[in-house]
Scaffold this active site. Sequence first.
Site, PDB file in Angstrom:
ATOM      1  N   TYR A 142      -8.229   3.727  -6.247  1.00 53.64           N
ATOM      2  CA  TYR A 142      -7.333   3.367  -5.150  1.00 53.64           C
ATOM      3  C   TYR A 142      -7.038   1.866  -5.121  1.00 53.64           C
ATOM      4  O   TYR A 142      -5.876   1.452  -5.164  1.00 53.64           O
ATOM      5  CB  TYR A 142      -7.951   3.826  -3.833  1.00 53.64           C
ATOM      6  CG  TYR A 142      -7.012   3.816  -2.653  1.00 53.64           C
ATOM      7  CD1 TYR A 142      -5.905   4.646  -2.626  1.00 53.64           C
ATOM      8  CD2 TYR A 142      -7.244   2.984  -1.560  1.00 53.64           C
ATOM      9  CE1 TYR A 142      -5.053   4.654  -1.538  1.00 53.64           C
ATOM     10  CE2 TYR A 142      -6.407   2.987  -0.472  1.00 53.64           C
ATOM     11  CZ  TYR A 142      -5.302   3.822  -0.467  1.00 53.64           C
ATOM     12  OH  TYR A 142      -4.461   3.821   0.611  1.00 53.64           O
ATOM     13  N   LEU A 202       0.804  -1.219   0.000  1.00 52.99           N
ATOM     14  CA  LEU A 202       0.000   0.000   0.000  1.00 52.99           C
ATOM     15  C   LEU A 202       0.844   1.281   0.000  1.00 52.99           C
ATOM     16  O   LEU A 202       0.460   2.261  -0.650  1.00 52.99           O
ATOM     17  CB  LEU A 202      -0.964  -0.005   1.186  1.00 52.99           C
ATOM     18  CG  LEU A 202      -2.108   1.010   1.123  1.00 52.99           C
ATOM     19  CD1 LEU A 202      -2.997   0.738  -0.077  1.00 52.99           C
ATOM     20  CD2 LEU A 202      -2.934   0.963   2.409  1.00 52.99           C
ATOM     21  N   ILE A 211       1.340   2.934  -3.239  1.00 49.85           N
ATOM     22  CA  ILE A 211       0.228   3.745  -3.740  1.00 49.85           C
ATOM     23  C   ILE A 211       0.157   5.072  -3.000  1.00 49.85           C
ATOM     24  O   ILE A 211      -0.084   6.124  -3.586  1.00 49.85           O
ATOM     25  CB  ILE A 211      -1.110   2.987  -3.586  1.00 49.85           C
ATOM     26  CG1 ILE A 211      -0.982   1.540  -4.076  1.00 49.85           C
ATOM     27  CG2 ILE A 211      -2.232   3.726  -4.286  1.00 49.85           C
ATOM     28  CD1 ILE A 211      -0.483   1.406  -5.485  1.00 49.85           C
ATOM     29  N   GLU A 212       0.374   5.034  -1.706  1.00 50.80           N
ATOM     30  CA  GLU A 212       0.215   6.231  -0.886  1.00 50.80           C
ATOM     31  C   GLU A 212       1.320   7.256  -1.113  1.00 50.80           C
ATOM     32  O   GLU A 212       1.050   8.447  -1.244  1.00 50.80           O
ATOM     33  CB  GLU A 212       0.170   5.840   0.603  1.00 50.80           C
ATOM     34  CG  GLU A 212      -1.122   5.179   1.053  1.00 50.80           C
ATOM     35  CD  GLU A 212      -2.265   6.175   1.137  1.00 50.80           C
ATOM     36  OE1 GLU A 212      -2.014   7.383   1.036  1.00 50.80           O
ATOM     37  OE2 GLU A 212      -3.418   5.738   1.305  1.00 50.80           O
ATOM     38  N   SER A 213       2.560   6.801  -1.113  1.00 51.73           N
ATOM     39  CA  SER A 213       3.673   7.759  -1.092  1.00 51.73           C
ATOM     40  C   SER A 213       4.863   7.337  -1.928  1.00 51.73           C
ATOM     41  O   SER A 213       5.911   7.985  -1.839  1.00 51.73           O
ATOM     42  CB  SER A 213       4.140   7.930   0.357  1.00 51.73           C
ATOM     43  OG  SER A 213       4.628   6.685   0.862  1.00 51.73           O
TER      44      SER A 213
END
Length: 515
Positions: A252, A144, A147-149
């Site tokens: 997302y 994840l 995807i986030e950072s």
Amino acid sequence: MKQLFYALALLSSLWLAGCATSVPADNTSVTTSISAGSTTTSVPYATDSSAAVYPGGGLKPLASDPALRSRTVQSLLPPADLWERVRRGFAMSDLDNDLVRERELWYSSRPDYVARMTERGSKYLFYIVEELERRDMPSELALLPFIESAFNPQAVSSAKAAGMWQFMPATGKYFDLTQNMFRDDRRDVIESTRAALDYMQKLYRMFGDWHLALAAYNWGEGSVQRAIKKARQTGTGTSYDDLVMPMETRLYVPKLQAVKNIVAHPESFRVVLPEIGNHPYFQSVEIERDIDVALAAELAGVPLDDFRALNPSASKPVLLAASNSQILLPWDNAERFQNNLTAYTGDRLANWTAWVAPTTLSPADAAKHVGMSEAELRSVNKIPPRMRVRAGSTLLVRRSASMNNDVTAHVANNGYLTLAPDVVLKRTVVKAGKKDNVASMARRFSVSAQVLANWNKVSTSATFKRGQSVVLYLPAKARPVRSAKVRSKTAVAKTVKRAPARTAARNKPVKLARQ
């Protein structure tokens, strides 16, 4: 005599053997009970004392047990690398739609970006996978932060979300992530991972579905709950694919699914994943004294950028033992750091300490108090131009003979920096109107009544005569407001005549620039 002794010994042995084993007179069989849990099984044994004892009877098949059939056989071989370990832990249902295909194409067509992203994540993946397995959570969640950072612990979004798990300030506080002038645990590798997994477990318990839990992680649990409620009212589905949601949230889970697919079959997408060993990358080390970041990296033999990548919550040039006594170092460098720290003979470990401003000061005055240049004080404390330091604010300053102690726990955990505009005031004289007094003039010019009274050497209850000169100190660019007189009829008429033109201009269609 000796023969008698041997005879007695032989008789004793035979007697003891008879006590240990009792054989039926008919020499048929002996039944022995073997208890296993709550089940007792009778097993016939041959009783010929001249031969070895073997189980008698035929072999019988085991009873059919659904619980046994549902178990998977685990490989005895350890994963070849961490990627294989991640693949073995995939447990979420797959999402298969056009958005996933589009994201797969997007990532696979950018091999340089994927290489940078995975190389950066190699420092943190082992720890995250360990935590997921300990909590029995799907290993897809370790992907994840891609995807986030893009696995950048220093990442900050336009909405002020920070760290590789992208926590908003309020959410971070809810999950006990410390945020003050010396540290921001939203960037901390261990603390932010703990908080992120706590949050996702909470969301999964709430929705019972990992796709909806991830949607809530991105969009907010309240937003997902309202979307589900609306879907039920309209009779539509409540799955991730069915809900009406913003495009960012709609993309997302497809983004995560695309990365999962690439990790599962990198050769199919012509992607080369960097080798990541299935072993810890870092370990934690305790510090008992404040120490400069640069010195800590030097003692550990770690490049400064790598040191900051493992300790991104420390935004200042010094690590405060009272605030966070744990630092992370590459596994092979931890022992080296401890040995070099023990042998260190320099003057001091830290060249910085904290100082609390006794009163509101300009940065120039504060710098004089602590013996620093104004430029350095502004730089290390990130003080912008035309700002003053409010009383009670904590500043990071150079150590000196009079300030040579480690920062206390109270200051380290509660220090704050509050700034106020550095406004240049200009002496202005205005005429008082009819029935003007100190209170009415103070309200009109947005100043304190006590301050205005002091400027004019009168009491706060004083009344001014009409036309009396009143002294004010106002910002240099501010225009003095005239006394409370009604504007002339001519001025009002001009305003009324101009109003339709402004209204027409406001209602005139605006030509948009071509995108």
